[in-house]
Write an enzyme that holds these catalytic residues in place. Structure first.
Site, PDB file in Angstrom:
ATOM      1  CD  GLN A 154      -7.585   8.892  -5.951  1.00 55.61           C
ATOM      2  OE1 GLN A 154      -8.192   7.678  -5.354  1.00 55.61           O
ATOM      3  NE2 GLN A 154      -6.369   9.529  -5.606  1.00 55.61           N
ATOM      4  CD  GLN A 156      -2.109  10.982  -3.390  1.00 54.18           C
ATOM      5  OE1 GLN A 156      -2.349   9.751  -3.801  1.00 54.18           O
ATOM      6  NE2 GLN A 156      -1.294  11.135  -2.439  1.00 54.18           N
ATOM      7  N   GLY A 283      -3.957   0.880  -7.321  1.00 52.74           N
ATOM      8  CA  GLY A 283      -4.292  -0.056  -6.468  1.00 52.74           C
ATOM      9  C   GLY A 283      -4.884   0.138  -5.166  1.00 52.74           C
ATOM     10  N   GLY A 284      -4.589   1.136  -4.444  1.00 57.05           N
ATOM     11  CA  GLY A 284      -5.165   1.809  -3.514  1.00 57.05           C
ATOM     12  C   GLY A 284      -4.947   3.230  -3.326  1.00 57.05           C
ATOM     13  CG  MET A 285      -6.742   7.466  -2.119  1.00 53.13           C
ATOM     14  SD  MET A 285      -5.272   8.141  -2.579  1.00 53.13           S
ATOM     15  CE  MET A 285      -5.253   9.471  -1.074  1.00 53.13           C
ATOM     16  CD  GLU A 286      -2.501   7.542   0.557  1.00 53.37           C
ATOM     17  OE1 GLU A 286      -2.140   8.695   0.230  1.00 53.37           O
ATOM     18  OE2 GLU A 286      -2.667   6.932  -0.486  1.00 53.37           O
ATOM     19  CD  GLU A 311      -2.547   2.048  -0.524  1.00 53.60           C
ATOM     20  OE1 GLU A 311      -3.083   3.561  -0.022  1.00 53.60           O
ATOM     21  OE2 GLU A 311      -2.078   1.745  -1.318  1.00 53.60           O
ATOM     22  CG  HIS A 314      -0.177   6.158   2.766  1.00 56.68           C
ATOM     23  ND1 HIS A 314       0.884   7.382   2.555  1.00 56.68           N
ATOM     24  CD2 HIS A 314      -0.114   5.292   1.528  1.00 56.68           C
ATOM     25  CE1 HIS A 314       1.270   7.166   1.385  1.00 56.68           C
ATOM     26  NE2 HIS A 314       0.885   6.220   0.430  1.00 56.68           N
ATOM     27  CD  GLU A 333       2.639   7.442  -1.981  1.00 56.16           C
ATOM     28  OE1 GLU A 333       3.106   6.150  -1.509  1.00 56.16           O
ATOM     29  OE2 GLU A 333       1.362   8.014  -2.128  1.00 56.16           O
ATOM     30  CG  ASP A 388      -2.593  13.862 -11.415  1.00 56.00           C
ATOM     31  OD1 ASP A 388      -2.568  13.483  -9.979  1.00 56.00           O
ATOM     32  OD2 ASP A 388      -3.708  13.778 -11.941  1.00 56.00           O
ATOM     33  CE1 TYR A 396       3.436   4.668  -4.164  1.00 56.70           C
ATOM     34  CE2 TYR A 396       4.187   6.589  -5.753  1.00 56.70           C
ATOM     35  CZ  TYR A 396       3.162   5.824  -4.765  1.00 56.70           C
ATOM     36  OH  TYR A 396       1.812   6.188  -5.264  1.00 56.70           O
ATOM     37  NE  ARG A 570      -2.891  -1.555  -9.127  1.00 54.92           N
ATOM     38  CZ  ARG A 570      -2.164  -2.673  -8.376  1.00 54.92           C
ATOM     39  NH1 ARG A 570      -2.613  -3.844  -8.584  1.00 54.92           N
ATOM     40  NH2 ARG A 570      -1.363  -2.113  -7.608  1.00 54.92           N
ATOM     41  CE  LYS A 572       2.289  -2.559 -10.237  1.00 51.42           C
ATOM     42  NZ  LYS A 572       2.262  -3.115  -9.065  1.00 51.42           N
TER      43      LYS A 572
END
Length: 618
Positions: A154, A156, A283-286, A311, A314, A333, A388, A396, A570, A572
């Site tokens: 990961q 980012q 949730g996801g990474m693009e 995603e 993106h 975002e 971060d 977003y 996760r 979030k």
């Protein structure tokens, strides 16, 4: 090499250093000298060592001098062991000189490599460490199959430097290739062209011909299998998720087709999904060509597939056109959240898209009240802070609402044409906020005078909170939910009178999130008994209900809460629950006991966030 791939490489060489960026707004979060010299291509030759929990091998940088008198290449690293450096000139590799500075802050340690005038390539031999913030190493017990280990990256925002020495800034772009070696029983995948065939020797080759920012270089390895969904899409995952994920996300091709109609060609060839173990902190990474996805969105009814739309979006906003620095995150975002909503409207209808926009808007307004005022600015000040920290609902949803505001003022047709041209004109480039404002002024505001002022735009971008002229997201469906809720709370109707059997996850989330502050434990118990909310298998509904229960001290959910926090990672979904537990002295010991069991299975990013919560409330 295919001719079309070679053409893309040649064309993209002119784009690596193309960044629409003000000179006084350079990326503070990199210690590289990317304004003087850049990598145009990197090649990774790495072995995946699960026993040592490290990647080892070398990275090779193909160099392009932007300043003719540059004598050093400065790279970002963090928690890396540098073994040796070689430079390539006169068709030979030679031992190189390097110095690794001491780590001073979260940016890590600057690696300085001496260059000769004729140096065209640099190789750095190194290995990562188990502490790498950008990698998570899972034991077999922490995977779905329980038989094989799993590793994923990961990168980012600035975690790429923890597993490869690189100019870790979104202001520059690089193509890459890789040779990855692993146990023959495991398969590596990357954000590149993945071959679905297993290799008996455990050696895999990858190529990403399009230039991407370094944070989008991604890797995973494990018992990863493949299932085709459509001409352009497939699932990669452990066997346990393969079929259910393929069914859940079968509309991905329809999403691609819808987005191409709106904003132009999908330029990345394949779009596949890697379903990760549940410890994935997002949730996801693009990651281009292979988005990394949490299994928490496999709900069985496609109710959470807006994450896939996000995603995928993106691929236009973020991967194709990238924020030049992390204070410009909203350019990634906010645009992506807006495009996501347009995708959902195209594929699933206006009703669902408006429900999702309304829920996001409601969540944003609450977050604006809780955040420091300075953190509610789109162009957030980030110097001296970990990037971060920039990730919140502000880039977003506030960014999304800003674009929706522009859509409403100019009309959808004009705004769609503007957005498509924006993606085309900045394809494979990075841009900062000032560059976007200048483009917006020239190509939209000045073209249609009297619709929007520059002062209004600057209010959105540079002022805290939400402007007074923020458009209001309202859902007729939620109005009906509210009416049913009010009837029950005023004793004009029973819970059995509410037609919940056909409710979507969005209606449930609105219902739970909008229950009144004064709701009693007895009313919560009745809701739970009637609707079995504590036992909900939808992770979003469960999160909303568990959080409400903690806030109202409805502790009969404790066993479900423990199972929930141990089973997923996760951020979030888990961080707000931990914060609610830790902030209450009565439930803090319970939080400690859960965290002791769960921490080892969390990603380092989740661990650091929750560790900080315990420190804050000591």
């Amino acid at each position: 090499m295919h001719l079309i791939t070679r053409i893309i490489q040649l064309l993209s060489l002119t784009l690596f250093s193309c960044v629409t960026q003000a000179d006084d707004n350079l990326d503070w979060h990199t210690q590289s000298n990317y304004t003087q010299i850049i990598s145009t291509h990197v090649h990774l030759d790495l072995s995946v060592d699960f026993k040592q929990k490290q990647l080892s091998g070398y990275i090779e940088h193909t160099l392009k001098r932007l300043a003719p008198d540059v004598t050093e290449l400065k790279l970002d690293t963090r928690d890396l062991t540098i073994l040796k450096v070689e430079h390539f000139d006169n068709q030979q590799w030679h031992k190189g000189e390097f110095a690794l500075a001491k780590e001073t802050d979260f940016r890590g340690s600057q690696l300085v490599i001496k260059l000769k005038p004729q140096t065209t390539k640099i190789r750095v031999y190194y290995h990562s460490t188990p502490e790498a913030s950008g990698l998570q190493w899972l034991s077999p017990a922490q995977t779905a199959g329980k038989k094989h280990p799993f590793m994923f990256s990961q990168s980012q925002a600035i975690h790429a430097r923890s597993w490869m020495p690189i100019q870790d800034t979104p202001a520059m772009r690089v193509s890459y290739s890789a040779t990855i070696r692993t146990d023959k029983h495991l398969r590596p995948v990357m954000s590149a062209d993945n071959n679905p065939q297993w290799h008996d020797d455990g050696i895999y080759q990858f190529t990403m011909p399009q230039p991407i920012p370094p944070y989008l270089i991604a890797i995973a390895a494990g018992n990863i299998h493949h299932k085709t969904m459509s001409k352009q899409t497939a699932i990669y995952s452990e066997p346990e998720y393969l079929d259910v994920a393929a069914k859940e996300f079968e509309d991905t091709q329809a999403m691609i087709d819808a987005t191409e109609k709106l904003y132009g060609e999908y330029r990345w060839n394949q779009y596949d999904l890697l379903i990760l173990p549940p410890s994935f902190p997002f949730g996801g990474m693009e990651n281009p060509r292979l988005s990394f996805i949490t299994p928490t969105v496999i709900a069985g009814d496609k109710s959470l597939v807006n994450l896939i739309a996000h995603e995928l979006a993106h691929s236009w906003s973020g991967n194709l056109v990238t924020n030049a620095t992390w204070r410009d995150l909203w350019l990634n975002e906010g645009f992506t959240s807006y495009v996501e909503n347009r995708i959902m409207e195209s594929v699933f209808g206006k009703k669902r898209a408006m429900m999702e926009r309304t829920l996001d808007s409601q969540g944003l307004r609450q977050e604006v009240e809780e955040l420091d005022e300075s953190d509610t600015i789109l162009h957030i000040a980030m110097q001296g802070r970990d990037p971060d920290d920039a990730f919140s609902g502000i880039p977003y949803t506030k960014g999304h609402l800003f674009l929706w505001f522009l859509e409403q003022r100019f009309g959808r047709e004009k705004f769609d044409l503007f957005l498509k041209a924006y993606f085309d004109n900045h394809a494979f480039q990075s841009i900062d906020t000032r560059g976007f404002i200048a483009y917006l002024d020239k190509h939209l505001i000045s073209q249609y005078p009297g619709k929007v002022t520059i002062e209004e735009v600057k209010t959105w971008i540079f002022k805290p909170g939400l402007p007074t002229f923020t458009p209001l997201a309202q859902s007729d469906t939620f109005t009906k939910v509210q009416q049913h809720m009010d009837s029950w709370l005023s004793n004009r109707a029973a819970l059995s009178d509410i037609p919940t059997k056909q409710w979507t996850v969005h209606e449930w989330l609105y219902f739970i999130n909008n229950l009144p502050e004064e709701i009693s434990k007895e009313q919560l118990a009745l809701l739970d008994k009637t609707y079995q909310l504590t036992l909900s298998t939808n992770n979003e509904i469960a999160h909303a209900w568990l959080l409400l229960s903690l806030q109202k001290k409805y502790y009969v959910v404790n066993q479900r809460l423990e199972n929930y926090l141990i089973s997923i990672g996760r951020r979030k979904l888990i961080v707000p629950l931990y914060e609610a537990l830790i902030s209450d002295e009565k439930t803090r010991p319970f939080a400690v006991s859960i965290y002791q069991k769960a921490r080892a299975g969390y990603h380092p990013l989740a661990q650091s966030t929750i560790d900080a919560l315990f420190t804050e409330y000591e």
